[in-house]
Design a protein around this motif. Structure first.
Motif, short mmCIF file in Angstrom:
data_model
loop_
_atom_site.label_atom_id
_atom_site.label_comp_id
_atom_site.label_asym_id
_atom_site.label_seq_id
_atom_site.Cartn_x
_atom_site.Cartn_y
_atom_site.Cartn_z
N SER A 34 4.07 13.72 6.51
CA SER A 34 4.83 13.06 6.18
C SER A 34 4.79 11.61 5.67
O SER A 34 3.48 11.30 5.57
CB SER A 34 6.28 12.36 6.68
N PHE A 35 4.80 10.87 4.34
CA PHE A 35 4.86 10.24 3.92
C PHE A 35 4.55 8.72 5.01
O PHE A 35 5.34 8.85 6.01
CB PHE A 35 5.76 9.41 3.08
N PRO A 36 3.26 7.79 5.57
CA PRO A 36 3.03 7.34 6.19
C PRO A 36 3.78 5.92 6.17
O PRO A 36 4.07 5.45 7.30
CB PRO A 36 1.30 7.19 6.04
N SER A 37 4.15 5.34 4.75
CA SER A 37 5.22 4.43 5.49
C SER A 37 6.33 4.47 3.76
O SER A 37 6.34 5.01 3.37
CB SER A 37 4.19 2.80 4.66
N SER A 38 6.97 3.62 4.03
CA SER A 38 8.16 3.56 2.63
C SER A 38 7.08 2.99 1.48
O SER A 38 6.28 2.49 1.47
CB SER A 38 8.75 2.47 2.84
N TRP A 62 2.78 3.84 -3.78
CA TRP A 62 3.54 4.49 -2.47
C TRP A 62 1.73 4.42 -1.87
O TRP A 62 0.62 4.90 -2.98
CB TRP A 62 3.62 5.77 -2.97
N PRO A 63 2.32 5.16 -0.72
CA PRO A 63 0.63 5.37 0.07
C PRO A 63 0.59 6.75 -0.08
O PRO A 63 1.32 7.67 -0.21
CB PRO A 63 1.33 4.74 1.88
N ASP A 139 0.68 22.63 -1.01
CA ASP A 139 0.93 23.36 0.08
C ASP A 139 2.84 23.58 0.14
O ASP A 139 2.69 24.65 0.04
CB ASP A 139 0.09 23.87 1.54
N ARG A 140 3.03 22.24 -0.42
CA ARG A 140 4.37 22.19 -0.05
C ARG A 140 4.92 20.90 -0.86
O ARG A 140 4.05 20.41 -0.93
CB ARG A 140 4.96 22.32 1.39
N LYS A 141 6.54 21.06 -0.79
CA LYS A 141 6.78 19.93 -0.79
C LYS A 141 6.72 18.61 -0.57
O LYS A 141 8.02 19.14 0.22
CB LYS A 141 8.24 19.63 -2.48
N ILE A 142 6.76 17.37 -0.16
CA ILE A 142 7.77 16.82 0.83
C ILE A 142 7.95 15.98 -0.07
O ILE A 142 7.91 14.53 -0.83
CB ILE A 142 6.32 16.22 2.03
N TYR A 143 8.96 14.74 0.39
CA TYR A 143 9.57 14.13 -0.12
C TYR A 143 9.88 12.08 0.54
O TYR A 143 9.27 11.99 2.00
CB TYR A 143 10.74 14.43 -0.50
N SER A 144 9.76 11.31 0.19
CA SER A 144 9.34 9.88 0.34
C SER A 144 10.90 9.88 1.38
O SER A 144 12.02 10.08 0.71
CB SER A 144 9.33 8.82 -0.41
N ASN A 145 10.76 8.37 1.48
CA ASN A 145 12.69 8.08 1.60
C ASN A 145 13.45 7.51 0.40
O ASN A 145 12.26 7.65 -0.56
CB ASN A 145 12.26 6.71 2.65
N THR A 146 14.51 7.46 0.18
CA THR A 146 14.97 6.76 -0.73
C THR A 146 15.14 5.11 -1.38
O THR A 146 15.72 4.59 0.03
CB THR A 146 16.70 7.65 -0.95
N THR A 147 14.75 5.23 -2.44
CA THR A 147 15.59 3.96 -2.22
C THR A 147 16.14 3.05 -3.67
O THR A 147 16.33 4.38 -4.09
CB THR A 147 14.43 2.41 -1.99
#
Length: 360
Positions: A34-38, A62-63, A139-147
């Motif tokens: 996951s994203f480590p922070s916003s 972004w981080p 190896d896959r897609k992950i997403y951050s939070n939404t602003t």
């Protein structure tokens, strides 16, 4: 007893197989990432105007995301209407901008963000909300939070037309075949040209493919003066990006050359072999002696902007890709590189470019 032994062997084999799968080819998709922070946006309320079209409107940063295996991570930014980010069709209409491998920020000019907002359907001159999120892919897609940001778009003037650049670089000053600089914004034209050895750097700027109206140098080399007989002049031999602003009656040029680099090229990984711009086909070209090894493309003899291929078959080069085209046999090759970089400062460099490598 024999049955018992067979069962033990079967169980041991399954345990061995499970251990081998984990050791030799880890199933990284089973490990949470996951994203480590916003992420951050430089402003949450933005009013766009055509007068500030070339100003920075938004900076998104972004981080870094750490995946279970060490490899480049490709990032992209998604924009969508707030009403379209939930339900079974969530984010399906989003505008997706590829940023590149291991790049952790992206800036948008007023006109870039205006195009995104209007393409998504925000009303003109009215504040509207856009949802923003970051996509990370390995190896896959992950997403951050939404602003959410509030954007007020403007109605862009219709942009069309070209200005023409007859000059000594052609050898014959033929306005019918001269370089065409497309209009990238109202009254602003941009294109690319190569001045070869033995050809002069001087030119004029014509509003049509004729001599009924043209611009020459005014008080300085970079001033446009209507119907002036004094030629403009580029710095000399080499390749340049030329920008003409008829609103301010100024023009500028910067050194701008794509080249090939890699251990298959004469300069290996240290020095690019420059390509020349064919303004009639809008293609960068070079004929060069190659040895077995790799070939990539980069801008201005620097790694800041580079393209690599994922294989030797589709002849597509990808922005910031670590791959390269492999040359298996030494010899003389003609290499071409075609990229839609009409407005790289405003729109960024495209995610892909096309090339050819042909043995002569």
């Amino acid at each position: 007893m024999k049955k018992y032994i067979n069962k033990l062997l079967l169980l041991g084999g399954l345990l061995f197989l499970g251990t081998s799968c984990e050791t030799d080819g880890q199933l990284t998709t089973l490990k949470a990432t996951s994203f480590p922070s916003s992420f951050e946006v430089s402003s949450s309320e933005i009013v766009l105007t055509e007068e500030t079209a070339d100003d920075q409107a938004l900076l998104v940063s972004w981080p870094a995301v750490t995946f279970p295996i060490a490899a480049p991570v490709t990032y992209a930014i998604q924009f969508d209407l707030v009403n379209d980010i939930s339900g079974s069709q969530a984010w399906q209409k989003a505008k997706r901008i590829v940023v590149g491998e291991d790049v952790l920020s992206k800036s948008f000019l007023d006109r870039d963000l205006n195009k995104i907002a209007t393409d998504l359907g925000l009303p003109i001159n009215v504040p509207g909300q856009l949802a923003v999120r970051i996509e990370a892919t390995m190896d896959r897609k992950i997403y951050s939070n939404t602003t959410t940001i509030t954007v007020t778009p403007y109605e862009k003037s219709v942009v069309f037309g070209e200005i023409y650049m007859p000059g000594a670089y052609q050898g014959d000053w033929n306005v019918d075949t001269a370089l065409a600089l497309p209009e990238i914004s109202k009254g602003i034209y941009q294109g690319y040209v190569t001045v070869l050895p033995g050809y002069g750097p001087v030119f004029k700027l014509n509003t049509g493919r004729n001599w009924e109206q043209f611009y020459g140098a005014g008080a300085t080399n970079n001033d446009l003066k209507n119907m002036s007989t004094t030629d403009f002049a580029l710095p000399g031999e080499g390749s340049y990006q030329v920008k003409v602003n008829v609103n301010t009656l100024k023009w500028t040029s910067i050194a701008y050359s794509w080249g090939v680099v890699g251990d298959g090229t004469p300069g290996s990984w240290d020095t690019s072999t420059p390509m020349n711009y064919d303004y009639q086909t809008k293609t960068w070209k070079v004929t060069v002696n190659l040895v077995p090894g790799n070939v990539k493309f980069r801008l201005n003899n620097d790694w800041a902007i580079n393209y690599g291929s994922k294989n030797n078959t589709d002849f597509v080069a990808h922005l910031d890709n670590s791959g390269a085209h492999y040359i298996g046999e030494a010899g003389s090759y003609e290499i071409t590189f075609k990229i839609n970089d009409v407005d790289p400062l405003g729109l960024g460099y495209p995610a892909e470019a096309n090339y050819t490598i042909t043995k002569k």
